[in-house]
Design an enzyme around this catalytic site. Structure first.
Site: not given
Lengths: 67, 255
Positions: B96, B157, B184, B205-206
């Site tokens: 990535k 995030g 996001g 992820n977050t």
């Protein structure tokens, strides 16, 4: 022998000949560690045949959590 | 199936591995998500610390495809170096590309991203560039030969969800390789909307790692991505200004 590892000066025994020897010395050999020697990136399978010498600049990196 | 380069995946949810409260929760969350692609960052070892527990070593690597990122890079050269370091592990050939151009918004530097993508494609990587929702840049990245395009839904995030669904839709419509909405996403509904817009996958992820219950949120995200994909395939009805009764108007029993 004096090495520069991850930006720090480190003294290691002169008997260390390869990256594999160095990782064993640092007790990091059981982990996935990727090495760069004097800005040459070393394939992990070539760590045992990659020689190290006085004043080498070595980077040791690994995978960490990230997004 | 989600086809990226020579890979084929049945899950369309890609999961990041940062910021989990602990490894046990993380492992359970990864399993609950059904994800087959996990992202990682590359960082220096602490050479003076022998015991450095690492999530990677807790995974059955046969079950997952690693997607290292180039996070931390601010130039194309730095991104290329990080990608090469990751590949030297012998564990992955995907990357990535993430070259941050603004510390406040963490938005990618378009010029450096383009340069890094071009270089890494030449080197034989499977390249998934992280980009903004810039429609023209997405096209340029595809023209270079990127194996997928990963536009941000909103800043990394931030949990803001999809702030520009129109531009995202333009990117999805013009792109022939997979479009994976990255960054996001805050809630399961955000992930579902991305899929309903026609995205081929979602990377987050977050939203999971930072949830009150990451394992439950991982399952919610899995279901949302699946529901969104099904909904997209099924084809939603057009929006109308007026109501239309669902029950027949004829045969009404009246006194």
């Amino acid at each position: 022998m004096k090495l520069m590892i991850n930006g720090e000066e480190v003294m290691v025994p002169n008997s260390l000949e390869s990256i594999t020897d160095l990782l064993k010395h640092l007790n990091l050999h059981d982990q996935v560690v990727i090495a760069e020697v004097n800005e040459d990136i070393i394939d992990n399978q070539k760590q045992s045949e990659t020689q190290i010498k006085e004043n080498d600049k070595i980077e040791l990196v690994r995978f960490v959590g990230g997004g | 199936m989600l086809n990226i380069g020579h890979y084929s995946f049945s899950s369309r949810l890609l999961l990041g591995t940062g910021k989990y409260p602990d490894f046990k929760t993380q492992k359970e969350a990864v399993e609950a998500s059904g994800s087959e692609i996990l992202t990682f960052a590359v960082r220096r070892m602490n050479i003076f610390e022998e015991s450095q527990p690492n999530f990677l070593e807790m995974l059955d690597l046969k079950k997952y495809t690693l997607l290292p990122n180039t996070a931390g890079a601010k130039t194309a050269a730095e991104a290329v170096r990080i990608a090469k370091l990751a590949k030297a592990s012998g564990l992955c050939d995907m990357v990535k590309v993430e070259v941050i151009g603004c510390d406040k918004t963490l938005l990618p530097d378009p010029v450096e991203t383009l340069t890094a993508t071009e270089e890494l494609l030449k080197e034989g990587f499977i390249v998934l560039p992280y980009t903004s929702d810039d429609v023209v840049l997405a096209r340029r990245l595809e023209e270079l030969g990127s194996h997928a395009i990963m536009p941000a839904a909103s800043p990394i995030g931030s949990g803001q969800g999809i702030i520009n669904p129109l531009y995202l839709k333009f990117i999805i419509e013009q792109t022939k390789v997979p479009v994976i909405v990255d960054a996001g996403i805050g809630s399961a509904s955000d992930a579902m909307i991305a899929m309903e817009l026609g995205a081929d996958g979602v990377l987050l992820n977050t939203a999971v790692a930072g949830a009150k219950d990451p394992v439950k949120m991982a399952l919610a995200m899995k279901m949302a991505v699946e529901a969104g994909q099904l909904g997209f395939e099924a084809g939603r009805i057009p929006r109308k200004e007026t109501a239309t009764a669902s029950s027949p108007l004829e045969g009404l029993s009246v006194k």
